[in-house]
Design a protein around this motif. Structure first.
Motif, short mmCIF file in Angstrom:
data_model
loop_
_atom_site.label_atom_id
_atom_site.label_comp_id
_atom_site.label_asym_id
_atom_site.label_seq_id
_atom_site.Cartn_x
_atom_site.Cartn_y
_atom_site.Cartn_z
N UNK A 139 -3.91 -20.12 -16.44
CA UNK A 139 -3.52 -20.66 -17.74
C UNK A 139 -4.00 -19.80 -18.91
N UNK A 140 -3.05 -19.28 -19.66
CA UNK A 140 -3.36 -18.52 -20.85
C UNK A 140 -3.73 -17.08 -20.63
N UNK A 141 -3.67 -16.57 -19.39
CA UNK A 141 -4.09 -15.19 -19.13
C UNK A 141 -3.35 -14.61 -17.93
N UNK A 142 -3.16 -13.30 -17.96
CA UNK A 142 -2.54 -12.56 -16.86
C UNK A 142 -3.38 -11.31 -16.58
N UNK A 143 -3.66 -11.05 -15.31
CA UNK A 143 -4.41 -9.86 -14.91
C UNK A 143 -3.51 -8.98 -14.05
N UNK A 144 -3.42 -7.70 -14.42
CA UNK A 144 -2.54 -6.75 -13.74
C UNK A 144 -3.37 -5.58 -13.22
N UNK A 145 -3.13 -5.19 -11.97
CA UNK A 145 -3.69 -3.95 -11.42
C UNK A 145 -2.56 -2.94 -11.36
N UNK A 146 -2.72 -1.83 -12.05
CA UNK A 146 -1.61 -0.89 -12.18
C UNK A 146 -2.09 0.54 -12.23
N UNK A 160 0.83 -1.21 0.00
CA UNK A 160 0.00 0.00 0.00
C UNK A 160 0.86 1.25 0.00
N UNK A 161 1.94 1.24 0.78
CA UNK A 161 2.83 2.40 0.79
C UNK A 161 3.49 2.62 -0.57
N UNK A 162 3.86 1.53 -1.23
CA UNK A 162 4.46 1.66 -2.56
C UNK A 162 3.45 2.24 -3.55
N UNK A 163 2.20 1.80 -3.46
CA UNK A 163 1.16 2.31 -4.34
C UNK A 163 0.91 3.79 -4.07
N UNK A 164 0.77 4.15 -2.79
CA UNK A 164 0.53 5.54 -2.44
C UNK A 164 1.67 6.45 -2.86
N UNK A 165 2.91 5.97 -2.68
CA UNK A 165 4.07 6.78 -3.06
C UNK A 165 4.12 6.98 -4.58
N UNK A 166 3.76 5.95 -5.35
CA UNK A 166 3.76 6.07 -6.80
C UNK A 166 2.70 7.06 -7.27
N UNK A 167 1.51 6.99 -6.70
CA UNK A 167 0.45 7.92 -7.07
C UNK A 167 0.84 9.34 -6.71
N UNK A 168 1.41 9.52 -5.53
CA UNK A 168 1.82 10.86 -5.09
C UNK A 168 2.90 11.44 -6.00
N UNK A 169 3.85 10.59 -6.43
CA UNK A 169 4.97 11.04 -7.25
C UNK A 169 4.63 11.09 -8.74
N UNK A 170 3.50 10.48 -9.12
CA UNK A 170 3.12 10.47 -10.52
C UNK A 170 3.94 9.52 -11.38
N UNK A 171 4.29 8.38 -10.82
CA UNK A 171 5.05 7.41 -11.60
C UNK A 171 4.27 6.10 -11.71
N UNK A 172 4.53 5.36 -12.78
CA UNK A 172 3.83 4.12 -13.01
C UNK A 172 4.14 3.08 -11.96
N UNK A 173 3.16 2.23 -11.67
CA UNK A 173 3.38 1.20 -10.64
C UNK A 173 2.43 0.04 -10.88
N UNK A 174 2.96 -1.16 -10.81
CA UNK A 174 2.16 -2.38 -10.87
C UNK A 174 1.92 -2.85 -9.44
#
Length: 235
Positions: A95-102, A74-88
């Protein structure tokens, strides 16, 4: 893409003066009011984007981020949003699929960031990419959300109330999600019809004033009737 103006409300605080929730609104010249709500939800964070896109259709997106690692994710996500940088934030595979929240800054336009859940699956003609859920907001609004997320994380832990994703109802004046923990207001008698579930900003006239200052922001006619009715009752 239109233009944005931001509304910066106060941050509600819990016991000890620590913030437990935050919300902000962007006024878009084409899409109207765009809300973002960040709050503690048990031992986790609940982010509500209203409106958002779910499977290509407008809807309210409640995203609960679990705290399974002592707040690190959560801290990594908050820091990325605050700094305006991309984050996964998370990756799940099947099987056969990948789901990403970013979090995707400046996507698809400069100055606009997107929180998205993206599913990539293998197809006969190559990878098929689908944005299952997405919310676009000005980078400034994401930065405020990230800053307040970071303030809420220290309050989380195994002793936090075991709340799940709370129910919310849209404020009739702005469609902002109003949770049980949020202040809401009812006008009875002062208006031709009862107005129930108003958020604080619509009840005190702030939303209508902000819309008039923003100038040219499209508003649902039903919302405008509610806001003008409240303003007349307060006059």
């Amino acid at each position: 893409m239109g233009r944005h103006k931001l509304h910066k409300p106060r941050t509600p605080r819990g016991e000890g003066g620590q913030p437990t929730e935050w919300f902000g609104t962007a006024f878009h010249s084409v899409r109207g009011m765009q809300h973002l709500d960040v709050r503690r939800s048990g031992n986790g964070i609940l982010i509500t984007s209203s409106p958002a896109e779910i499977d290509g259709a407008p809807a309210s997106w409640q995203l609960r981020l679990r705290n399974d690692d002592g707040g690190q994710g959560l801290n990594e996500m908050g820091a990325a949003m605050k700094a305006g940088r991309g984050h996964v934030y998370s990756v799940s595979e099947e099987p056969g699929a990948t789901t990403v929240l970013a979090f995707l800054p400046n996507h698809p336009a400069e100055g606009v960031g997107t929180l998205a859940r993206v599913r990539t699956s293998e197809g006969p003609d190559g990878d098929d990419v689908v944005f299952e859920r997405s919310a676009e907001r000005p980078m400034g609004l994401w930065a405020e959300a990230g800053e307040n997320l970071l303030r809420i994380v220290p309050q989380l832990g195994p002793d936090a109330p075991a709340d799940g994703v709370g129910d919310c109802l849209p404020c009739p004046g702005c469609y902002r999600p109003v949770y049980d923990s949020s202040s809401s207001h009812t006008l009875i008698g002062a208006t031709p019809f009862p107005v129930v579930g108003l958020c604080r900003l619509c009840a005190d006239g702030s939303t209508l004033r902000s819309l008039r200052q923003a100038d040219g922001v499209p508003v649902d006619p039903e919302q405008l009737v509610v806001l003008e009715t409240v303003a007349a009752a307060m006059a």
